[in-house]
Design an enzyme around this catalytic site. Sequence first.
Site, PDB file in Angstrom:
ATOM      1  N   SER A 106       0.804  -1.228   0.000  1.00 28.71           N
ATOM      2  CA  SER A 106       0.000   0.000   0.000  1.00 28.71           C
ATOM      3  C   SER A 106       0.835   1.275   0.000  1.00 28.71           C
ATOM      4  O   SER A 106       0.302   2.340  -0.305  1.00 28.71           O
ATOM      5  CB  SER A 106      -0.918   0.013   1.225  1.00 28.71           C
ATOM      6  N   HIS A 146      -0.438   4.763   7.250  1.00 26.94           N
ATOM      7  CA  HIS A 146       0.227   5.368   6.090  1.00 26.94           C
ATOM      8  C   HIS A 146       0.621   6.829   6.276  1.00 26.94           C
ATOM      9  O   HIS A 146      -0.099   7.582   6.940  1.00 26.94           O
ATOM     10  CB  HIS A 146      -0.687   5.236   4.870  1.00 26.94           C
ATOM     11  N   ASP A 182      -3.282   8.097   7.933  1.00 28.22           N
ATOM     12  CA  ASP A 182      -4.236   7.198   8.581  1.00 28.22           C
ATOM     13  C   ASP A 182      -3.497   6.240   9.512  1.00 28.22           C
ATOM     14  O   ASP A 182      -2.327   6.479   9.833  1.00 28.22           O
ATOM     15  CB  ASP A 182      -5.089   6.454   7.536  1.00 28.22           C
TER      16      ASP A 182
END
Length: 363
Positions: free
Chosen positions: A37, A329, A326
């Site tokens: 991610s 991340h 978040d």
Amino acid sequence: MAERSVPSLLLITLSLLGLNLHAVEGHINAIYVFGDSTVDVGNNNYLPLLTSREAKANFPHYGIDFPTSTPTGRFSNGLNAADQLAILLGFPMSPPPYLSLTPENFTMQMFRGVNFASGGSGIHEYTGSRYKVISMAVQIQYFAMVSGIITKLMGPVGASDFLSRCLFLISTGSNDMFEYSFAKRSSRDDAMFLAGLTSTYKEHLKALYNLGARKFGIVSVPPLGCCPSQRARNHTGGCYEMLNGLSGKFYPAIGEVLQNLHSELPDMKYALGNSFSMVGSILESPKPKFKELKFACCGYGKFYGEYQCNQTFPYCANRTEYLFWDWFHPTQAASEMAAEALYGGSKKIVTPMNFKQLAENDR
Ligand SMILES: *[C@@H]1O[C@H](CO)[C@@H](O)[C@H](O)[C@H]1NC(C)=O
Ligand SMILES: *[C@@H]1O[C@H](CO)[C@@H](O)[C@H](O)[C@H]1NC(C)=O
Ligand SMILES: *[C@@H]1O[C@H](CO)[C@@H](O)[C@H](O)[C@H]1NC(C)=O
Ligand SMILES: *[C@@H]1O[C@H](CO)[C@@H](O)[C@H](O)[C@H]1NC(C)=O
């Protein structure tokens, strides 16, 4: 005869479209992105079996600072590290997700770069498998198809010359560690885990080399125990030490793998970014570059990091003041800083050369 004229016609078409398939000194032909991610730009949006929202980011408030202010599948408020590095290397942003390509635009895009990364994936095949994300092995299989078509169109010599001037950007390893950290303590063996991780990583890098990759830009893992979701696992609000210990050992272990590959494989070049020290120095700095180092900008619970950001939760007003967007991340501002350090940084941060030098390093 007719069959043979197709490739050259295609090459003429591609060059008319402004693609430079011939060597330009110090210039990267294309970027191929692999990993999780930290560099996914939307592949997971296309996975029909992926039902868990945790491995997706195609809903608000993701993307609020993206040029179009829309969620794209990037796990960021805006651009991520793949975009930022691509921009520094002269591209508009990251190449598009592999799964967004259609038969009509696949061949064209193949020569400009493709992003295979999938949020939730790791180095091991089983990492992220419960989410049915694209594992590293499958990402490499997808690239094998790309490499095969390029070889068919350009011939083996042309293809190996073309691919030797492409950047292979890889950012992975975090999810293997997160999953391992949830295993029962009695079943954990850190040394064995790290050895398995690095030997599997080595196999992946060799597979890419055998498919034509020569320039590897590798990003190691940051101190994972300090992201909001892991801080929430520590009752004192400190970092989750067990994960930081593992994260810190990853960089030297991967460094050794790369050094060995460099001496085994002709023309193999690499730049290895030390995310552990990069983020560590921000966290420990007496005057940090970000005002907020612990809380996520968007999310809920302890450090706003116990639950994933979504449209029901508020988000911080000024994202440039936050290290974390978040629960896991970085913000766009933080990944931009990381990309700049990888691109132009000193040997303390990226070895044995930085990404700029790697891009310019021609045989
Ligand atoms: C390829 O075509 C699809 C469908 O039209 C489109 O969604 C996608 O953005 C295109 N990608 C590129 C790189 O042109
Ligand atoms: C929690 O944080 C404190 C302070 O940084 C640290 O000493 C301790 O080892 C941490 N505990 C865990 C379980 O990580
Ligand atoms: C937002 O996240 C919370 C916690 O995971 C969840 O209960 C809620 O359903 C989510 N809301 C939306 C709109 O997805
Ligand atoms: C956001 O924070 C940055 C850094 O502290 C500051 O320079 C900037 O003025 C702030 N922007 C707004 C709109 O408050």
